[in-house]
Write a protein that holds these residues in place. Sequence first.
Motif, short mmCIF file in Angstrom:
data_model
loop_
_atom_site.label_atom_id
_atom_site.label_comp_id
_atom_site.label_asym_id
_atom_site.label_seq_id
_atom_site.Cartn_x
_atom_site.Cartn_y
_atom_site.Cartn_z
N PRO A 22 0.82 -1.22 0.00
CA PRO A 22 0.00 0.00 0.00
C PRO A 22 0.85 1.27 0.00
O PRO A 22 0.55 2.23 -0.71
CB PRO A 22 -0.83 -0.13 1.27
CG PRO A 22 -0.94 -1.62 1.48
CD PRO A 22 0.39 -2.16 1.07
N ARG A 23 1.91 1.27 0.79
CA ARG A 23 2.81 2.42 0.81
C ARG A 23 3.52 2.57 -0.53
O ARG A 23 3.71 3.68 -1.03
CB ARG A 23 3.82 2.27 1.94
CG ARG A 23 4.73 3.48 2.10
CD ARG A 23 5.66 3.32 3.28
NE ARG A 23 6.56 4.45 3.41
CZ ARG A 23 7.55 4.49 4.28
NH1 ARG A 23 7.74 3.48 5.14
NH2 ARG A 23 8.36 5.55 4.34
N ALA A 24 3.93 1.44 -1.11
CA ALA A 24 4.61 1.49 -2.41
C ALA A 24 3.72 2.12 -3.47
O ALA A 24 4.18 2.94 -4.29
CB ALA A 24 5.02 0.08 -2.83
N LEU A 25 2.45 1.77 -3.48
CA LEU A 25 1.55 2.31 -4.49
C LEU A 25 1.24 3.77 -4.22
O LEU A 25 1.03 4.55 -5.17
CB LEU A 25 0.27 1.47 -4.56
CG LEU A 25 0.50 -0.01 -4.93
CD1 LEU A 25 -0.83 -0.71 -5.13
CD2 LEU A 25 1.38 -0.14 -6.16
N ASP A 26 1.22 4.18 -2.96
CA ASP A 26 1.10 5.61 -2.66
C ASP A 26 2.32 6.36 -3.18
O ASP A 26 2.20 7.47 -3.73
CB ASP A 26 0.98 5.83 -1.15
CG ASP A 26 -0.39 5.43 -0.60
OD1 ASP A 26 -1.34 5.28 -1.40
OD2 ASP A 26 -0.51 5.28 0.64
N ASP A 27 3.49 5.77 -3.01
CA ASP A 27 4.71 6.38 -3.54
C ASP A 27 4.64 6.52 -5.05
O ASP A 27 5.01 7.56 -5.62
CB ASP A 27 5.93 5.54 -3.18
CG ASP A 27 6.37 5.68 -1.73
OD1 ASP A 27 5.87 6.60 -1.05
OD2 ASP A 27 7.20 4.88 -1.28
N LEU A 28 4.18 5.47 -5.72
CA LEU A 28 4.09 5.51 -7.17
C LEU A 28 3.12 6.60 -7.62
O LEU A 28 3.40 7.33 -8.58
CB LEU A 28 3.66 4.15 -7.72
CG LEU A 28 3.66 4.01 -9.24
CD1 LEU A 28 5.06 4.25 -9.81
CD2 LEU A 28 3.14 2.64 -9.66
N ALA A 29 2.00 6.72 -6.93
CA ALA A 29 1.04 7.77 -7.28
C ALA A 29 1.65 9.16 -7.11
O ALA A 29 1.45 10.04 -7.95
CB ALA A 29 -0.21 7.63 -6.41
N ALA A 30 2.42 9.34 -6.04
CA ALA A 30 3.05 10.64 -5.80
C ALA A 30 4.08 10.95 -6.87
O ALA A 30 4.18 12.10 -7.35
CB ALA A 30 3.70 10.65 -4.41
#
Length: 466
Positions: A22-30
Amino acid sequence: MPAPVPAPALGALREAVSGLMPRALDDLAALVAIPSVADERVQPRSECVRAAQWVADAFRAEGVEDARLERTPDGSDVVVGHVPAPVVDGRAAPTVLLYAHYDVQPPLDDDAWTSPPFELTERDGRLYGRGAADCKGNIVAHLTALRALRSLGGGSFPVGVRIVVEGSEEQGTGGLDDWVREHPGELAADAILIGDTGNAALGVPTLTVALRGASNVVVTVESMASEVHSGMFGGAAPDALAALVAMLATLRDAEGNTTIRGLDATRTWDGVQYQPDAFRRDAGVLDGVGLLGSGSVADQLWARPAVTILGIDAPKVVGSSAAIQPRAAARLNLRVPPGTDTAAAVAALEDHLRAVAPWGVHVTLEHDTPGQPFQASTTGTVFETLSRALADAFDADATTTAGQGGSIPLCNVLQDAYPDAEIVLLGVEEPACLIHAPNESVDPREIERIAVGEALFLARLGATGA
């Protein structure tokens, strides 16, 4: 000194990475939300600076405390950082350099995107956005692998870690290449992981072992002082456009094989094969249209030279007049496999074009700086350890090898600067990602599996002290 720390079990790393997704995908979105196109005609330079700062901050938060921006000769910023290798039984563990790039291709036609190019959007399990695969997904995979190792290793890494994340790879202006030459020893490592390629197919662990070299050649043909009426002079007047078409037609035979005089177009590829049906689907080849060449698809892509006509200077159909053209030009892209010197191949192409020019037309040739092909070693400890780690991460019997048509000149620069380092190429990309095209996407499962494989590799390398 303490004894080597056993590598975490595969199951523990899987669980750790899964919890971090979940954190990784938040990073990717950012990251995708930052339009870091390294071309000021498209986006202001400040967007690339913003992306670079995001990357530096993210790696600092994961223990690379000196992660920082360095200005390169082409004006772009590269993010570099270093965590020294732990010392076990009086011997330093290996150091691994992790590479990626934060700059992206322009979105091209905004109307061709189903969703906004700089807004990460999920559809049918895939994540769409410019740079989602190339190459911000690889930055996120690096970060996630390091996070997983820190969570299982008490906040430390089993190996020394260097990072280098550049900002001008897509523009090909060579800023990092020149920076490496000007800073000898700054990126010294035992292993170099180039996170800018991907898998032969979704879920198929793949290491890229060959990159084709590349150069662009512009050929200009001149035959008369000016345009003349096709009714009054057609039939005897030398048509420069017709001469150019005749010259370009000699670059392939009837089967589509490259026929540049002096270039070997008979080599074969002994790694993973690219099945014709899959290639047709991935490339969008129309029904009834044949594939080119007498060898396999893999032979044509990774073992043989290829020349592509990128553009032609000629009158447009709409608005053209009944006139014979005195001048025409074409821009050609030449790709050559490992074992072929790109500069020599460019010379062969230019000699070929001069030799086949009809009617005594005047031929002018220009080319850019040739990029040399790259061949990775497939026999060292690093390659073998990473191959096994990826296979385990993907639940596969083995990791396969593939080539790539793209050129990454940095690989040769790093090979020259650090000849004892093993260089391997991997990443989250696969054919369905459509990198550089509208609707670029990534499958988040590839980010997760690459992160597990990379973390497992770093752990095992540190445990063996190889």
